[in-house]
Design a protein around this motif. Structure first.
Motif, PDB file in Angstrom:
ATOM      1  N   LYS A   1     -23.261 -58.700  32.522  1.00  0.00           N
ATOM      2  CA  LYS A   1     -21.813 -58.646  32.484  1.00  0.00           C
ATOM      3  C   LYS A   1     -21.235 -58.913  33.882  1.00  0.00           C
TER       4      LYS A   1
ATOM      5  N   LEU B   1     -11.832 -61.599  24.376  1.00  0.00           N
ATOM      6  CA  LEU B   1     -12.599 -61.513  23.145  1.00  0.00           C
ATOM      7  C   LEU B   1     -12.494 -62.839  22.398  1.00  0.00           C
TER       8      LEU B   1
ATOM      9  N   ASP C   1     -26.995 -62.478  29.502  1.00  0.00           N
ATOM     10  CA  ASP C   1     -27.182 -61.061  29.148  1.00  0.00           C
ATOM     11  C   ASP C   1     -26.674 -60.107  30.217  1.00  0.00           C
TER      12      ASP C   1
ATOM     13  N   GLU D   1     -16.500 -61.715  17.429  1.00  0.00           N
ATOM     14  CA  GLU D   1     -16.901 -60.319  17.233  1.00  0.00           C
ATOM     15  C   GLU D   1     -17.833 -59.835  18.333  1.00  0.00           C
ATOM     16  N   ASP D   2     -18.777 -60.651  18.747  1.00  0.00           N
ATOM     17  CA  ASP D   2     -19.727 -60.277  19.794  1.00  0.00           C
ATOM     18  C   ASP D   2     -19.715 -61.257  20.961  1.00  0.00           C
ATOM     19  N   ASP D   3     -18.611 -61.963  21.138  1.00  0.00           N
ATOM     20  CA  ASP D   3     -18.519 -62.994  22.170  1.00  0.00           C
ATOM     21  C   ASP D   3     -17.365 -62.652  23.106  1.00  0.00           C
ATOM     22  N   ILE D   4     -17.693 -62.232  24.326  1.00  0.00           N
ATOM     23  CA  ILE D   4     -16.675 -61.873  25.316  1.00  0.00           C
ATOM     24  C   ILE D   4     -16.821 -62.798  26.517  1.00  0.00           C
TER      25      ILE D   4
END
Length: 429
Positions: free
Chosen positions: A338, A305, A336, A308-311
């Motif tokens: 995974k 992590l 987009d 907040e929205d960046d993995i």
């Protein structure tokens, strides 16, 4: 490893537009033999497949590499049993039909539906059902030879002797190895939904005899369903000696990925070792097992992590039984998408990875070659973009095939079915 069975890597999208046709675009140059339509339900000669659903059609390999098979499960949802099973033989060189289609009038019962698993010369099915009113669930495995006719009696083997109605089963993985179907499954406490134990058994395709005198208990578990995420695979595609298994446990205050082995000769489980534990902002998950003639390895997914929205996502491989210093599996992550599902195969004294990157609406299947030390043999290239189920299997000579379908999204019924060869025998050595 598990590649030898048929895998559904992408389910139908719940957001699809009714009446829309599923799309698949292939990169022909990336195939050893470009996909070709083998079923067209608009043609009278394919009428037995006219009501086939995407999830009910699968493929298998013949005893020799010159013949492949298509199978269709006709399922009765009211009785939770097959109404019949359709079989078609295909010439592997021309992909043309061989002989007449066969209808097998078999009633196989299973509470959770039925999926077909491909072996060399055989297919297998895992069934979950009770033995009568007010009895506990049991796990069964049924085997059919590719030569089966309506007069063929399937071989059925009972894998469990469960007396507790509060215990259920979740099948984690099925694969074909050295003439056996291996089944790895988890015992579930039905009231809490917790995983209690991870088990392994293998069934000889020829006669249904069990490899292990007693089912192998790989590990005791105490975690919510889906937490352990076990993966398994052999140390070699042929004449394997060990089955490598990775799973995740809650080890006191740390969530840890463990590795162990099962000795194929006697079912002995090695003392588990720790591969890697979660950190404050980093999580690890068992992902897959690479199996080839010159190399094998446990694949672990890493998710860090960064915001907040960046993995940040990657795949690490513990090669050849190592438990430290994993090597990064260098494959691209398209925007987009995974971490992909991966399958591995022999390739030119190394191995090849088929990576399936998916979203709720579509998937990309890409291929990359590696040397036995994990270095690049050839760069990643696209096989296909698809909105349907992709299934893979291996033929008797080691060639790798994939199948997919055009289907009507509204009905889920197949319009055309395709087969293509990903890896030819000359490269799969």
């Amino acid at each position: 490893m598990k590649l030898i069975i048929a895998f559904a890597l992408l389910l139908l999208s719940t957001s699809a537009v009714l009446g829309q046709l599923a799309k698949t675009n292939i990169t022909k140059d990336s195939f050893a033999l470009a996909p070709k339509a083998i079923i067209d339900t608009s043609q009278s000669g394919d009428k037995l497949f006219a009501d086939a659903f995407v999830e009910t059609l699968f493929y298998s390999a013949g005893d020799t590499a010159d013949t492949l098979y298509i199978w269709l499960i006709n399922w009765d949802f009211e009785s939770n049993a097959t109404k019949s099973i359709i079989k078609r033989a295909i010439d592997a060189s021309t992909l043309e039909k061989k002989g007449d289609d066969a209808t097998l009038d078999l009633q196989l019962k299973s509470k959770l539906g039925l999926a077909g698993h491909s072996g060399i010369g055989y297919i297998g099915f895992v069934l979950i059902r009770d033995d009568g009113k007010d009895t506990a669930d049991q796990l069964y495995f049924t085997i059919l030879p590719n030569s089966a006719t309506s007069d063929t009696k399937p071989v059925e083997v009972k894998l469990t002797d469960n007396s507790d109605k509060g215990t259920g089963f979740f099948v984690n993985q099925v694969w074909f190895q050295d003439g056996y179907f291996y089944v790895m499954y988890t015992e579930i406490e039905l009231e809490t939904g917790f995983e209690e134990a991870l088990n392994l058994q293998a069934i000889k395709a020829e006669d249904g005899s069990l490899l292990f005198k007693e089912t192998v208990k790989v590990a005791s578990l105490n975690s919510p369903l889906g937490f352990a995420m076990p993966v398994a695979g052999a140390d070699s595609p042929k004449d394997a000696k060990l089955i490598y298994i990775a799973y995740k446990v809650n080890d006191t205050d740390k969530l840890t990925v463990m590795q162990t082995t099962v000795d194929i000769s006697n079912g002995k489980v090695d003392e588990p070792t720790k591969l890697v534990a979660d950190e404050e902002t980093v999580r690890y998950f068992p992902h897959d097992v690479i199996t080839a003639d010159t190399v094998f390895g446990i694949v672990v997914a890493r998710q860090e992590l960064k915001g907040e929205d960046d993995i940040l996502q990657s795949l690490n491989v513990y090669y050849n039984g190592t438990t430290s210093k994993p090597q990064l599996l260098k494959i691209k992550h398209p925007e987009d998408y995974k971490n992909p599902s991966i399958l591995s195969f022999n390739y030119n004294n190394g191995f090849i990875v088929l990576a399936t990157y998916s979203t709720p609406d579509n998937a990309l299947v890409e291929m990359k070659g590696f040397n036995s030390d994990g270095s690049e043999q050839f760069a990643e290239k696209r096989l296909l973009y698809t909105q349907t189920v992709v299934k893979y299997f291996k033929d008797a000579s080691g060639g790798v095939w994939l199948g997919y379908n055009d289907f009507d999204v509204e009905t889920g019924k197949i319009l055309k079915s395709y087969l293509g060869k990903v890896i030819a025998l000359k490269d799969n050595k």
